[in-house]
Scaffold this motif. Structure first.
Motif, PDB file in Angstrom:
ATOM      1  N   LEU A 211       3.591  15.670   2.805  1.00  0.00           N
ATOM      2  CA  LEU A 211       3.783  14.760   3.937  1.00  0.00           C
ATOM      3  C   LEU A 211       2.495  13.980   4.141  1.00  0.00           C
ATOM      4  N   ARG A 212       2.617  12.658   4.233  1.00  0.00           N
ATOM      5  CA  ARG A 212       1.436  11.821   4.445  1.00  0.00           C
ATOM      6  C   ARG A 212       1.723  10.818   5.560  1.00  0.00           C
ATOM      7  N   GLY A 213       0.655  10.247   6.118  1.00  0.00           N
ATOM      8  CA  GLY A 213       0.804   9.184   7.110  1.00  0.00           C
ATOM      9  C   GLY A 213      -0.010   7.981   6.686  1.00  0.00           C
ATOM     10  N   PHE A 214       0.499   6.795   7.007  1.00  0.00           N
ATOM     11  CA  PHE A 214      -0.233   5.571   6.658  1.00  0.00           C
ATOM     12  C   PHE A 214      -0.441   4.738   7.907  1.00  0.00           C
ATOM     13  N   TRP A 215      -1.664   4.212   8.083  1.00  0.00           N
ATOM     14  CA  TRP A 215      -1.972   3.311   9.196  1.00  0.00           C
ATOM     15  C   TRP A 215      -2.852   2.191   8.664  1.00  0.00           C
ATOM     16  N   LEU A 216      -2.340   0.978   8.693  1.00  0.00           N
ATOM     17  CA  LEU A 216      -3.072  -0.153   8.120  1.00  0.00           C
ATOM     18  C   LEU A 216      -4.436  -0.338   8.785  1.00  0.00           C
ATOM     19  N   THR A 217      -4.497  -0.110  10.076  1.00  0.00           N
ATOM     20  CA  THR A 217      -5.766  -0.293  10.786  1.00  0.00           C
ATOM     21  C   THR A 217      -6.852   0.604  10.191  1.00  0.00           C
ATOM     22  N   ARG A 218      -6.472   1.832   9.880  1.00  0.00           N
ATOM     23  CA  ARG A 218      -7.455   2.735   9.266  1.00  0.00           C
ATOM     24  C   ARG A 218      -7.833   2.234   7.863  1.00  0.00           C
ATOM     25  N   TYR A 219      -6.817   1.807   7.115  1.00  0.00           N
ATOM     26  CA  TYR A 219      -7.100   1.282   5.771  1.00  0.00           C
ATOM     27  C   TYR A 219      -8.114   0.135   5.860  1.00  0.00           C
ATOM     28  N   LEU A 220      -7.895  -0.795   6.783  1.00  0.00           N
ATOM     29  CA  LEU A 220      -8.773  -1.960   6.872  1.00  0.00           C
ATOM     30  C   LEU A 220     -10.180  -1.573   7.330  1.00  0.00           C
ATOM     31  N   ALA A 221     -10.260  -0.514   8.138  1.00  0.00           N
ATOM     32  CA  ALA A 221     -11.571  -0.090   8.630  1.00  0.00           C
ATOM     33  C   ALA A 221     -12.359   0.664   7.561  1.00  0.00           C
ATOM     34  N   GLU A 222     -11.656   1.329   6.645  1.00  0.00           N
ATOM     35  CA  GLU A 222     -12.342   2.246   5.730  1.00  0.00           C
ATOM     36  C   GLU A 222     -12.453   1.731   4.301  1.00  0.00           C
TER      37      GLU A 222
ATOM     38  N   CYS B 207      16.211  13.984   0.148  1.00  0.00           N
ATOM     39  CA  CYS B 207      16.507  13.199  -1.063  1.00  0.00           C
ATOM     40  C   CYS B 207      15.386  13.283  -2.101  1.00  0.00           C
ATOM     41  N   LEU B 208      14.229  13.828  -1.701  1.00  0.00           N
ATOM     42  CA  LEU B 208      13.075  13.847  -2.619  1.00  0.00           C
ATOM     43  C   LEU B 208      13.239  14.925  -3.680  1.00  0.00           C
ATOM     44  N   SER B 209      12.710  14.659  -4.853  1.00  0.00           N
ATOM     45  CA  SER B 209      12.668  15.695  -5.888  1.00  0.00           C
ATOM     46  C   SER B 209      11.438  16.579  -5.665  1.00  0.00           C
ATOM     47  N   ALA B 210      11.414  17.726  -6.357  1.00  0.00           N
ATOM     48  CA  ALA B 210      10.331  18.697  -6.164  1.00  0.00           C
ATOM     49  C   ALA B 210       8.975  18.038  -6.400  1.00  0.00           C
ATOM     50  N   GLY B 211       8.037  18.317  -5.498  1.00  0.00           N
ATOM     51  CA  GLY B 211       6.689  17.749  -5.622  1.00  0.00           C
ATOM     52  C   GLY B 211       6.590  16.331  -5.084  1.00  0.00           C
ATOM     53  N   GLY B 212       7.683  15.809  -4.530  1.00  0.00           N
ATOM     54  CA  GLY B 212       7.691  14.429  -4.034  1.00  0.00           C
ATOM     55  C   GLY B 212       6.895  14.281  -2.740  1.00  0.00           C
ATOM     56  N   THR B 213       6.636  13.018  -2.395  1.00  0.00           N
ATOM     57  CA  THR B 213       5.827  12.711  -1.208  1.00  0.00           C
ATOM     58  C   THR B 213       6.638  11.902  -0.218  1.00  0.00           C
ATOM     59  N   LEU B 214       6.594  12.327   1.044  1.00  0.00           N
ATOM     60  CA  LEU B 214       7.164  11.534   2.129  1.00  0.00           C
ATOM     61  C   LEU B 214       6.007  10.961   2.928  1.00  0.00           C
ATOM     62  N   VAL B 215       5.951   9.638   3.018  1.00  0.00           N
ATOM     63  CA  VAL B 215       4.890   9.007   3.807  1.00  0.00           C
ATOM     64  C   VAL B 215       5.531   8.303   4.991  1.00  0.00           C
ATOM     65  N   THR B 216       4.972   8.582   6.166  1.00  0.00           N
ATOM     66  CA  THR B 216       5.513   7.977   7.380  1.00  0.00           C
ATOM     67  C   THR B 216       4.536   6.935   7.890  1.00  0.00           C
ATOM     68  N   TYR B 217       5.085   5.797   8.331  1.00  0.00           N
ATOM     69  CA  TYR B 217       4.215   4.730   8.850  1.00  0.00           C
ATOM     70  C   TYR B 217       4.710   4.219  10.194  1.00  0.00           C
TER      71      TYR B 217
ATOM     72  N   LEU C 148       0.833  -1.213   0.000  1.00  0.00           N
ATOM     73  CA  LEU C 148       0.000   0.000   0.000  1.00  0.00           C
ATOM     74  C   LEU C 148       0.866   1.262   0.000  1.00  0.00           C
ATOM     75  N   LEU C 149       1.989   1.221   0.686  1.00  0.00           N
ATOM     76  CA  LEU C 149       2.901   2.376   0.647  1.00  0.00           C
ATOM     77  C   LEU C 149       3.377   2.622  -0.781  1.00  0.00           C
ATOM     78  N   LEU C 150       3.659   1.547  -1.489  1.00  0.00           N
ATOM     79  CA  LEU C 150       4.181   1.698  -2.859  1.00  0.00           C
ATOM     80  C   LEU C 150       3.112   2.157  -3.846  1.00  0.00           C
ATOM     81  N   GLU C 151       1.852   1.793  -3.575  1.00  0.00           N
ATOM     82  CA  GLU C 151       0.826   2.005  -4.602  1.00  0.00           C
ATOM     83  C   GLU C 151      -0.114   3.166  -4.321  1.00  0.00           C
ATOM     84  N   THR C 152      -0.036   3.766  -3.117  1.00  0.00           N
ATOM     85  CA  THR C 152      -1.061   4.752  -2.755  1.00  0.00           C
ATOM     86  C   THR C 152      -0.597   6.191  -2.935  1.00  0.00           C
ATOM     87  N   TYR C 153       0.662   6.473  -2.770  1.00  0.00           N
ATOM     88  CA  TYR C 153       1.072   7.867  -2.568  1.00  0.00           C
ATOM     89  C   TYR C 153       1.787   8.514  -3.743  1.00  0.00           C
TER      90      TYR C 153
END
Ligand SMILES: NC(=O)c1ccc[n+]([C@@H]2O[C@H](COP(=O)([O-])OP(=O)(O)OC[C@H]3O[C@@H](n4cnc5c(N)ncnc54)[C@H](OP(=O)(O)O)[C@@H]3O)[C@@H](O)[C@H]2O)c1
Length: 328
Positions: free
Chosen positions: A259-270, A227-237, A130-135
């Motif tokens: 900046l984004r955050g990922f929580w599997l529990t929320r993913y599974l609930a929603e 290390c990110l290029s312009a417009g890049g996304t950092l997701v923390t889990y 999900l980290l690889l495919e969502t953000y």
């Protein structure tokens, strides 16, 4: 049946207890009785023992983010599940020998996956995919950077990224991991520290990096962001360092970073049930073909739960400790 509990918070290996409690029985037509045969120990479980994650007062025994088992009995209204099926539980109170579940609380897997791969499928491979495919919309050849790259999530991410033709820069905090992470398909393995961005630019030929994945926090997050290029996304889990993320505001302002955050529990609930089932069918197929990183590195019986917990804490990043309900 046997169940893990902890009367007080503290060091897991000091406070965990394996107790005998009455077996649950089917009380309605839509219930499924599962005999749990194995569960892994994840960092989130350890944090619950330590009181870092609050205990759910509505369920004082809620412990255990994942487990696998075999269906023993089903209620009359259950259609898609039968006794003998191997399943994983989607609940978070799984460290008990029998679970009473409803169909939406489990995933039925092909028996070919085997107990060990099933036991470690729910949390870490799903998180990595999900980290690889969502953000970020990534194409083969694109670069992804991550820290804690030798963690279970990190190893799964390396293998899944390689299967997609993505290239990875893998940041670790100690020597000696490069060969095993490259063997999983990782392109580069670097020690975290000053001038990370310069080293990464050299290794990638200054290629754009549009996704950074953070499980450490503190200054490490800022180094990833650098290390990110312009417009890049950092997701923390995750926040393995325990420190607040430190990012140079100029990186966000001038680099237009997200900046984004990922929580599997929320993913599974929603997430709709059909999507969750599809996710785990994909992962299960990948596990069967060996495309996922090996998950389990040590095995204990549930009667040795304290030794298992001590081992899990001592060997983080070296594969999962699996606990079984086998009888000696
Ligand atoms: N948000 C979500 O939905 C989600 C899902 C799954 C996992 N997680 C989180 O992801 C993280 C990794 O989980 P996992 O099961 O993959 O872990 P794991 O296999 O147990 O590995 C732990 C990793 O953390 C590193 N680490 C430990 N202490 C550290 C510190 N003080 N500073 C920096 N790094 C440190 C370890 O490095 P060494 O080997 O060098 O010690 C290792 O790479 C955990 O925080 C977990 O709670 C979150």
């Amino acid at each position: 049946m046997r169940q893990i509990t902890f009367p007080t918070t503290g060091r897991p290996a000091d406070v965990a207890e394996c107790v005998d409690v009455p077996d649950p029985v089917l009380t309605s037509d839509d219930q499924i009785l599962v005999r749990v045969d194995a569960f892994p120990i994840n960092p989130a479980d350890l944090l619950l023992f330590r009181g870092v994650y609050p205990r759910n007062p509505a369920n004082g025994d809620a412990l255990g983010n994942e487990a696998t088992g075999i269906v023993e009995a089903v209620g009359a209204a259950v259609r898609g599940i039968a006794p003998g099926d191997r399943v994983i539980s989607l609940r978070t109170d799984n460290w008990r020998e029998r679970l009473l579940l409803r169909e939406h609380e489990l995933i039925r897997l092909s028996p070919e996956i085997g107990r060990e791969a099933a036991a470690v499928l729910k949390v870490n491979p799903a998180t990595a995919l999900l980290l690889l495919e969502t953000y970020a919309a990534l194409s083969p050849g694109d670069w992804v950077i991550q820290n804690a790259a030798n963690s279970a999530v990190g190893r799964a991410l390396i293998a899944l990224a390689a299967a997609k033709g993505l290239r990875t820069v893998n940041i670790v905090r100690r020597q000696g991991l490069a060969d095993e992470l490259r063997a999983l398909g990782g392109d580069h393995v670097l020690l975290d520290g000053d001038d990370l961005a310069g080293q990464v630019a050299t290794l990638t030929g200054d290629a754009p990096i549009r996704l950074a994945v953070d499980a450490v926090g503190g200054a490490s997050t800022g180094r990833l962001a650098g290390c990110l290029s312009a417009g890049g996304t950092l997701v923390t889990y995750g926040a393995m360092s325990g420190d607040p993320m430190r990012i140079d505001p100029a990186r966000l302002v001038f680099g237009d970073l997200r900046l984004r955050g990922f929580w599997l529990t929320r993913y599974l609930a929603e997430t709709p049930r059909a999507d969750i089932v599809a996710l785990y069918q994909r992962l299960s197929a990948l596990a069967r073909t060996g495309a996922l990183a090996p998950g389990v590195s040590a095995r204990f019986q549930v009667s040795d739960i304290r030794a298992a917990l001590a081992h899990a804490e001592e060997t983080m990043g070296q594969g999962k400790t699996l606990v079984t309900f086998d009888r000696p």
